[in-house]
Design a protein around this motif. Sequence first.
Motif, PDB file in Angstrom:
ATOM      1  N   MET A 138       0.858  -1.195   0.000  1.00 42.79           N
ATOM      2  CA  MET A 138       0.000   0.000   0.000  1.00 42.79           C
ATOM      3  C   MET A 138       0.893   1.244   0.000  1.00 42.79           C
ATOM      4  O   MET A 138       1.864   1.304   0.736  1.00 42.79           O
ATOM      5  N   SER A 139       0.564   2.177  -0.818  1.00 46.87           N
ATOM      6  CA  SER A 139       1.393   3.390  -0.851  1.00 46.87           C
ATOM      7  C   SER A 139       0.615   4.553  -0.252  1.00 46.87           C
ATOM      8  O   SER A 139      -0.547   4.430   0.094  1.00 46.87           O
ATOM      9  N   ASP A 140       1.292   5.677  -0.149  1.00 43.71           N
ATOM     10  CA  ASP A 140       0.615   6.860   0.398  1.00 43.71           C
ATOM     11  C   ASP A 140      -0.133   7.618  -0.692  1.00 43.71           C
ATOM     12  O   ASP A 140      -0.846   8.571  -0.409  1.00 43.71           O
ATOM     13  N   LYS A 141       0.064   7.181  -1.930  1.00 45.58           N
ATOM     14  CA  LYS A 141      -0.558   7.903  -3.043  1.00 45.58           C
ATOM     15  C   LYS A 141      -2.076   7.678  -3.034  1.00 45.58           C
ATOM     16  O   LYS A 141      -2.545   6.549  -2.924  1.00 45.58           O
ATOM     17  N   LEU A 142      -2.816   8.743  -3.156  1.00 42.08           N
ATOM     18  CA  LEU A 142      -4.270   8.608  -3.193  1.00 42.08           C
ATOM     19  C   LEU A 142      -4.734   8.613  -4.645  1.00 42.08           C
ATOM     20  O   LEU A 142      -4.244   9.385  -5.464  1.00 42.08           O
ATOM     21  N   VAL A 143      -5.654   7.721  -4.931  1.00 44.97           N
ATOM     22  CA  VAL A 143      -6.166   7.663  -6.305  1.00 44.97           C
ATOM     23  C   VAL A 143      -7.691   7.729  -6.293  1.00 44.97           C
ATOM     24  O   VAL A 143      -8.336   7.467  -5.274  1.00 44.97           O
ATOM     25  N   LYS A 144      -8.240   8.055  -7.458  1.00 45.97           N
ATOM     26  CA  LYS A 144      -9.685   8.262  -7.534  1.00 45.97           C
ATOM     27  C   LYS A 144     -10.406   6.932  -7.763  1.00 45.97           C
ATOM     28  O   LYS A 144     -10.064   6.179  -8.669  1.00 45.97           O
ATOM     29  N   VAL A 145     -11.384   6.685  -6.899  1.00 47.40           N
ATOM     30  CA  VAL A 145     -12.166   5.469  -7.012  1.00 47.40           C
ATOM     31  C   VAL A 145     -13.632   5.856  -6.873  1.00 47.40           C
ATOM     32  O   VAL A 145     -13.964   6.749  -6.097  1.00 47.40           O
ATOM     33  N   ILE A 146     -14.486   5.212  -7.665  1.00 53.25           N
ATOM     34  CA  ILE A 146     -15.915   5.517  -7.542  1.00 53.25           C
ATOM     35  C   ILE A 146     -16.604   4.330  -6.889  1.00 53.25           C
ATOM     36  O   ILE A 146     -16.541   3.206  -7.396  1.00 53.25           O
ATOM     37  N   ILE A 147     -17.197   4.578  -5.736  1.00 56.80           N
ATOM     38  CA  ILE A 147     -17.929   3.515  -5.057  1.00 56.80           C
ATOM     39  C   ILE A 147     -19.390   3.932  -4.969  1.00 56.80           C
ATOM     40  O   ILE A 147     -19.698   5.000  -4.444  1.00 56.80           O
ATOM     41  N   ASP A 148     -20.255   3.122  -5.499  1.00 54.62           N
ATOM     42  CA  ASP A 148     -21.688   3.414  -5.515  1.00 54.62           C
ATOM     43  C   ASP A 148     -21.954   4.852  -5.964  1.00 54.62           C
ATOM     44  O   ASP A 148     -22.664   5.614  -5.304  1.00 54.62           O
ATOM     45  N   ASP A 149     -21.313   5.193  -7.087  1.00 55.66           N
ATOM     46  CA  ASP A 149     -21.522   6.472  -7.763  1.00 55.66           C
ATOM     47  C   ASP A 149     -20.953   7.685  -7.036  1.00 55.66           C
ATOM     48  O   ASP A 149     -21.172   8.813  -7.446  1.00 55.66           O
ATOM     49  N   LYS A 150     -20.265   7.451  -5.937  1.00 57.97           N
ATOM     50  CA  LYS A 150     -19.618   8.592  -5.286  1.00 57.97           C
ATOM     51  C   LYS A 150     -18.108   8.477  -5.440  1.00 57.97           C
ATOM     52  O   LYS A 150     -17.570   7.384  -5.402  1.00 57.97           O
ATOM     53  N   GLU A 151     -17.464   9.634  -5.586  1.00 58.83           N
ATOM     54  CA  GLU A 151     -16.017   9.619  -5.788  1.00 58.83           C
ATOM     55  C   GLU A 151     -15.261   9.682  -4.470  1.00 58.83           C
ATOM     56  O   GLU A 151     -15.636  10.441  -3.579  1.00 58.83           O
ATOM     57  N   TYR A 152     -14.208   8.908  -4.372  1.00 56.89           N
ATOM     58  CA  TYR A 152     -13.362   8.950  -3.176  1.00 56.89           C
ATOM     59  C   TYR A 152     -11.906   8.954  -3.590  1.00 56.89           C
ATOM     60  O   TYR A 152     -11.556   8.447  -4.656  1.00 56.89           O
ATOM     61  N   MET A 153     -11.061   9.515  -2.736  1.00 55.68           N
ATOM     62  CA  MET A 153      -9.627   9.396  -2.928  1.00 55.68           C
ATOM     63  C   MET A 153      -9.140   8.355  -1.923  1.00 55.68           C
ATOM     64  O   MET A 153      -9.229   8.561  -0.710  1.00 55.68           O
ATOM     65  N   LEU A 154      -8.658   7.235  -2.429  1.00 55.80           N
ATOM     66  CA  LEU A 154      -8.262   6.145  -1.543  1.00 55.80           C
ATOM     67  C   LEU A 154      -6.791   5.796  -1.780  1.00 55.80           C
ATOM     68  O   LEU A 154      -6.278   6.031  -2.873  1.00 55.80           O
ATOM     69  N   PRO A 155      -6.128   5.242  -0.746  1.00 53.33           N
ATOM     70  CA  PRO A 155      -4.717   4.884  -0.932  1.00 53.33           C
ATOM     71  C   PRO A 155      -4.547   3.774  -1.961  1.00 53.33           C
ATOM     72  O   PRO A 155      -5.194   2.725  -1.865  1.00 53.33           O
ATOM     73  N   GLN A 156      -3.700   4.031  -2.925  1.00 61.64           N
ATOM     74  CA  GLN A 156      -3.449   3.056  -3.971  1.00 61.64           C
ATOM     75  C   GLN A 156      -2.913   1.765  -3.361  1.00 61.64           C
ATOM     76  O   GLN A 156      -2.059   1.782  -2.487  1.00 61.64           O
ATOM     77  N   GLY A 157      -3.444   0.639  -3.823  1.00 61.88           N
ATOM     78  CA  GLY A 157      -2.952  -0.652  -3.353  1.00 61.88           C
ATOM     79  C   GLY A 157      -3.609  -1.138  -2.078  1.00 61.88           C
ATOM     80  O   GLY A 157      -3.327  -2.233  -1.618  1.00 61.88           O
ATOM     81  N   ALA A 158      -4.501  -0.311  -1.499  1.00 60.53           N
ATOM     82  CA  ALA A 158      -5.194  -0.763  -0.290  1.00 60.53           C
ATOM     83  C   ALA A 158      -6.202  -1.839  -0.663  1.00 60.53           C
ATOM     84  O   ALA A 158      -6.700  -1.878  -1.784  1.00 60.53           O
ATOM     85  N   ASN A 159      -6.497  -2.685   0.284  1.00 62.61           N
ATOM     86  CA  ASN A 159      -7.529  -3.685   0.055  1.00 62.61           C
ATOM     87  C   ASN A 159      -8.869  -2.981  -0.108  1.00 62.61           C
ATOM     88  O   ASN A 159      -9.230  -2.103   0.681  1.00 62.61           O
ATOM     89  N   LEU A 160      -9.623  -3.383  -1.111  1.00 61.50           N
ATOM     90  CA  LEU A 160     -10.871  -2.670  -1.413  1.00 61.50           C
ATOM     91  C   LEU A 160     -11.875  -2.735  -0.266  1.00 61.50           C
ATOM     92  O   LEU A 160     -12.531  -1.739   0.050  1.00 61.50           O
ATOM     93  N   VAL A 161     -11.992  -3.890   0.382  1.00 57.53           N
ATOM     94  CA  VAL A 161     -12.958  -4.014   1.477  1.00 57.53           C
ATOM     95  C   VAL A 161     -12.586  -3.057   2.610  1.00 57.53           C
ATOM     96  O   VAL A 161     -13.428  -2.313   3.127  1.00 57.53           O
ATOM     97  N   ASP A 162     -11.308  -3.055   2.975  1.00 58.92           N
ATOM     98  CA  ASP A 162     -10.847  -2.182   4.060  1.00 58.92           C
ATOM     99  C   ASP A 162     -11.027  -0.713   3.703  1.00 58.92           C
ATOM    100  O   ASP A 162     -11.496   0.088   4.511  1.00 58.92           O
ATOM    101  N   ALA A 163     -10.621  -0.380   2.479  1.00 57.10           N
ATOM    102  CA  ALA A 163     -10.664   1.019   2.069  1.00 57.10           C
ATOM    103  C   ALA A 163     -12.104   1.511   1.988  1.00 57.10           C
ATOM    104  O   ALA A 163     -12.421   2.629   2.410  1.00 57.10           O
ATOM    105  N   ALA A 164     -12.995   0.660   1.480  1.00 60.24           N
ATOM    106  CA  ALA A 164     -14.395   1.066   1.351  1.00 60.24           C
ATOM    107  C   ALA A 164     -14.982   1.319   2.739  1.00 60.24           C
ATOM    108  O   ALA A 164     -15.745   2.251   2.961  1.00 60.24           O
ATOM    109  N   LYS A 165     -14.595   0.482   3.666  1.00 59.34           N
ATOM    110  CA  LYS A 165     -15.117   0.617   5.013  1.00 59.34           C
ATOM    111  C   LYS A 165     -14.531   1.838   5.717  1.00 59.34           C
ATOM    112  O   LYS A 165     -15.226   2.615   6.354  1.00 59.34           O
TER     113      LYS A 165
END
Lengths: 185, 434, 845
Positions: free
Chosen positions: C1-28
């Motif tokens: 996991m890096s410190d870089k934040l990237v754009k992810v769309i979850i249920d039509d909303k945009e989030y900046m999440l750490p690249q390489g993070a586990n999706l379940v953890d990051a979504a939560k």
Amino acid sequence: MAIIGNPKYADRIALHLSKYPDKRSAVMPLLYIAQEEYGWVNDDAVNEVAQIIEIDPTQVRSIAGFYTMYSEKPKGKYWLQVCTDLACALRGADEFHHELLHELHIEEGGTTEDGMFTAEHVMCLGACDRAPMLQCNFHMVEKPGGLTMDDMRLFIEKARSGDADLQALIAEWRNLVNEHLKTFE
Amino acid sequence: MTETKRILLRYRDVNADFTDIEEYGAHDGWVGLKKALSMTPAQVIDEVKASGLRGRGGAGFPTGVKWSFIPVNEPVKYLVLNADESETGTFKDRLIMEKNPYQFLEGCLIAAYAIGAKTAYIYLRGEYLEVANLLDACIEEMRKRNLVGKDILGSGYDIEIYTHLGAGAYICGEETALLNSLEGKLGQPRVRPPFPANKGGGLYSEPTVVNNVETIANVPWILQHGGAAYKAIGTEQSAGTKLYCVSGHVKRPGVYELPFSATFGDLLNEICGGPLDEAHPFKALLPSGGSGPIVHLNDEVMNTPMSYEHTAKLGTIIGSASLIVMDDRTDITWVASKVTKFFKHESCGKCTPCREGTYWLDKVLDRIMAGEGTEKDVVLIENVAKNMAGITLCALGEFAANPIIHTIKHFPEDFKKHVSGKKAVSKPLPMAGD
Amino acid sequence: MSDKLVKVIIDDKEYMLPQGANLVDAAKWSADTDIPVFCYHPKMAPVGMCRMCVVEQGMIEKDRATGEVVMENGQPKIRWMPKLQTACTQLVSDGMVVRTNTPKVLAGRESVIEFLLTSHPLDCPICDKGGECPLQNLTMAHGKGVSRMDFSDKMHLDKHVPLGDLIYLDEERCIQCARCIRFQDEVVGDDVLAFHERGRRLQIITKSDPGFDTYFSGNTTDICPVGALTTADFRFGARPWELTEVPSIDPHDAAGSNISLSTRLDRDFGGRAMIKRVMPRQNEFVNEIWISDKARFVHHFTRSDERLQSPQIRRGGAMRPTVWNEALPDVANALKAAEGDVAVLAGPGASNEDLWELKQLAKALGSERLGAWTTHAGAALAAQVGVGKGTNLGKLGKGDAVLVIASDLEEEVPMWFLRIKQAQDRGAYLVVANHRETRLAELARETERKVSTQTERKAIRGADVRYAAGGAVEWMRHIDAHAPEIAQKLREAANLVIVVGSEGLTLEGSAALTQAAANFLIESGHVGKPQNGLLPVLPGANGMGLHYMGYTVENTLSIVQNPPKVLIVAQCEPLNDDPTAAEWLSKVETLITMNLFPDRTIEHAAYALPIQSFAERDGTFTNGERRVQRFYTAQGPMGDSLALWDAAARLRERITGTRAKLSAAAVMLEISNNVPAFDGMRYKELAKVERQFPDVGGTDQYYGGTAYQNKGGLGLQIPSEADQGTVAVGAVNEAALSAGDGLLLIPTTRLYDRSTIVRQSAVIASRVAAPFVGLNPATAEKLNVADGDAVTVSFAGGHVTVTAHVSDAYAPDAAFLPRYLTAEPTPMLPTSAQIERATSVVAAL
Ligand SMILES: Cc1cc2nc3c(=O)[nH]c(=O)nc-3n(C[C@H](O)[C@H](O)[C@H](O)COP(=O)(O)O)c2cc1C
Ligand code: SF4
Ligand code: FES
């Protein structure tokens, strides 16, 4: 006996250990050797294999349980596995299997009283064009056109009559029933 | 129609014993290998790409493309040969290895050279013990002639080939389960990515190519005669010849080599001699063992070429080309039950839908076969099968769903017979211990 | 996991999440989106088995050539995957698009639940997990409500399979998620669990000898998402909804693991609140979400009938029970009569509040002789150069290094063992130096190990260093001569932690070793910052508290050499620990003990005052990382016992007339106002919590175990002196350890022993090793002793007969004798001994 330090297996064990960069990979070949020695995969077999490849016995038991060719129960001297999978069943394998059990007076998966034969049915053995067919101690017993109960009686009789080793027995039996095998193909 | 243009079963044409290394050598043996060793690995891959060769293990993935995924700069790579062949009705790889082992091994050398692997493992299903012994003997013969080991044929290239026996698990034909099994772990599939070709995804985490035996056995011919010559055989999207395994209700079951352009009719009627019993015409066909969708064996099918693209139009697949032929005496519900027992027995248990679904389907099918099922049960199993498809970890779950979905779709009357109150006659046996 | 934040769309909303993070953890964590899981666990690698976490997933399409986002009808074009994907196996990447609640996803989840329930017994009413069961919760949330599987079609399996002495398996309830298998393999590194068979017959087994017997086995019952694994201790003990969770601290070692005591008013305990089980409480700095089996199963001592339940006064040669009102004036008078010739010996089980009030009592009597009853003299140096403030061992990894010296960490502080083992898995360089084999050394020695459930091959680097018996100081001090390469690697590490034990060392020896380690750290610049510094393996939960409250080993040595007229022995049992104690204690005129049990020391006492265990009162411990943490009253008190601080305060009230404080909180207020290290550490501050990653407690539906939630506070860490300024190297007093005429006898530690406390827990008592002494083959030969022989080990103050274990695992020229395995006391510190073959067999205990 044991397989560790047994001169009978030393070369084979060394060969298998030399094949892989990780000893754990030798667990399957070594389980076959242990099964050969003990007749089935008992706890001694598991512990010896675990000791050779230096993993926990639990992991070895797990492998022995996953794969059906390792027997976790004692078997007869001859372990007959009849393929009754779809392709074979279309050519009478189920009936053949039933008759064989009847002939041996045993139930599915059972062993004859004299400890000579265990019979059970298994999934596809890769010889679907020769149904019905079976494996005996992992050697194919088959012939073009499929086995008949007469073939089997011959086999059972031969097996019971002496203590010829399995390979010789199968070879001899093949000669007897398969004169026409040579003309095939 | 007869078999023509044999590549894999060449020995049938020349009536020679190809298990003798001298005879194999006398019949164009090692020509492809020598050619390959005179080329760069990239050129070999290009030649295979040009041939249009697709994987014969079932999925039909282009072989040259697969090889090109291997990162060139990784120091350790592996070639793994899939000789697990456990799908019901499949027995072609065994024939190649028994009758033409050196051509297969030559293919292994070429493939390993192309991807830069110094070790190749042949993973055989455990039941092929005798085949493994034969291959081991062949490899020793090759070693004597400097075809295996260090600096083969003076090329500077080192290669070792080892056999490894499975022990009775169909799932080990799935490539990632196979790799786990080879590593001495449970033969359960891995999640992808990483894919076997990637660092971290292959054998011992190193980049790995997994190919079917038949796929690889084509390679020496391709190198010898050129990719274009190979591409010229077969159909547009299915180049070359294919080994077809025929079992069930035909007069002459067996393995036959035909170009992909041959039709089901060519094979089943002309070569295999038609129905086993003239009084009982063909009813149904499973063209790819128990896992592929079942079809009515009608004229449309008979006139269709046995290629990837043409079988797709029939709503089924050619897969590994394991044709199980059924005549009109066959109860398709029984077939569904038989096949379901197979998948229940072979489900590795790792993922929920397949582990539980196959068990559940089998339970309900037993009830139906015992004449105690209802129409609701048929609806239920169709629904359960559909719930399994598309959500399992590996394709086995899909394979297990297919027989239910397609038998009910194509042969609803066979199910009706069982749930209309009449007792059924046939019932597949449970496995020992089930 | 890096410190870089990237754009992810979850249920039509945009989030900046750490690249390489586990999706379940990051979504939560960042998107407040709960993706349900069964097999996934944030502390282990994903396996994608259960299929519960399916989502629809796609990618924002970018033009290959230009890298521009491809637009379609004014919206970015999304390339959807044809099939549902398991979120637990996805890593966050730029342009990822996820839908977690479409009809297709909901149908997928519903069918997974239905599949799971087809072979689940649904025996919730009699299941230990009922009420806090992820399967139950997720079925409510995502299931169908009706089963289409006939009950008669279900499989019936064994419901009571013991996997070892501590854990039972219910085969019917198991949903084959492999969390327990993976925990043992990945987290503990001891793969004693596995699947057997396949398909629907897949079952958990163990074939190891002895069974499923690791020091962390209980954790599997917490992470099991159903009631398939239960502990022998708690099975059928209570229903989760009857339980009240009381935050507490593991009282057994210096890790200070955060625990939760599940209590209820219980008939078996006179209707009073009683501990029914011990669970981990999340504190990512301390124990993450794990605890050792000792923390979990050794709570029974708190309710033991053997506990001292009323004050005792010696009359006519015998101890007689009395009441506090009678005892207090008597004891006060005895103390006053000493005219200042008073001293206190306190053990590391006493809380900060206890130690403070005892100190005030001594002060009131005109004494500052406060002795720390311990085997490790490194606390003072740990206050200087202990691990930097903010240290989290869970952050050590690639590029970092850990040196563990003179300690058998798995036996002494299992939690540190676990966390350091994982640091090594993450790539840290681990050096274990000792005079004998330990489990951690085994791990350090393996140059390359594979974590079998993961595909990734982990190259694990480490070194297993052996020095001569008791030779730790010499090795550490001259590390450059003994192991220049290792010294170099340690120096160059980005972060370095040195774990300093005391095995084989006298008090002077452990002080010297700690100084040598401190010097190395100071010289290499590895102090005063997080993930760097010294970690002392002090015995007990509050070894650092002893230091901060002014209790020293120097005072202890002076007390032993020059005993006072009146001695208070508080929460320690010198006669159990030290065979020579009878000799020096006999010089004390009046001995006052304040202990949980009427131990051997009471034989010399004039007064014995019953005190409360950690479970019966409030207090704080300062762990080895100098984190001050609160524990809360959970259980009804035993008899008339009082909290130690309370008893001390009441005595002082009798002597000086100052009013005794009414609560532990008030004591801590006074401490925080007077002890600079405790500045600001009021109870309210210590009780503060903040959200921790990963999110596993509270309303969580799927990581299991409601007790994880930390409601008791994360505690506060005392800064080290190095954190606050510079520290200087000190002189190492290389006091030679003289073994006298005999053999050097080295006491060692076992996690499970026959000490008063451990003995009270039946499930653990059955697992204590038979008494033995470890000898090197060469030494054994000299002594004419063979493996398995009964031998008598004699030392100053006594002798014991034990079995000889002869093995290369031990350094020559010494005898390694575990403490508290025998009925008779054995030395707590190295001494000289004689060994002879015994004629009689070892008596069974
Ligand atoms: C359940 C399952 C069983 C399989 N069994 C086999 C097999 O027995 N032999 C085989 O070659 N491929 C089998 N495959 C396909 C392999 O995963 C893989 O695609 C193939 O070996 C690749 O070789 P190819 O590209 O040469 O076809 C199986 C796949 C699945 C999902
Ligand atoms: S689909 Fe079946 S075989 Fe494949 S991983 Fe899932 S359980 Fe195993
Ligand atoms: S498959 Fe993702 S949580 Fe189980």
